[in-house]
Design a protein around this motif. Sequence first.
Motif: not given
Length: 198
Positions: A146-163
């Motif tokens: 949650m402390e990551l910048p918005e763009i990094q957090r979005r990309r991280f979640m798309l890659h690891f959460d949604l695969g």
Amino acid sequence: MTAFAVFLLSLFVEIRRKAISGVGCRSPPANLDFSKKFRLEETKVFDNTNPYTIRFEETDGRKRYFVAFTDEQGNFRETEVTKAVYMEFCHFIKRERNLRRSDERHLEQSELTEETLCRRAVHKPKPVDEAVNDTIRMERLNRAIMELPEIQRRRFMLHFDLGLTYEQIGEMEGCTKMPIKRSIDRAIEKIRLELKNF
């Protein structure tokens, strides 16, 4: 006196009464022809604690019922009984078997402890300290994400959460896969630094 003891006592008195009158205990007739239609079924009652055997013979469509036992002197005795007495023995066998099974189930249940249940479990529960550590680790991981910048957090979640792959995320954001990969790699490094102290 239990119902079983009363039943056996009354049965024994009836057997003795028949034996005294000369009708009861006897061996099979010598002229019994086994070539005729003859069926014999024997059932051992209970175990060594109750040495009764019940059986019936069917000859020419006529059924005869017998109870056999060994008396106190060690003599084998067999007596012909009525169908009602034979059926009562059969019902008693079933009730005794069901009672014994119920006792076995109860004994098994009484021996179940938390330790034995854990040993039987397919997915063994974690010890408390490991569960607490996992919970703390997950809270720190979520906080770091949650402390990551918005763009990094979005990309991280798309890659690891949604695969999603780097290419798929790049298509969504209108860029190539390399900036996506670098962004996700930096997010992973930040998260590692955050969790390093744990």
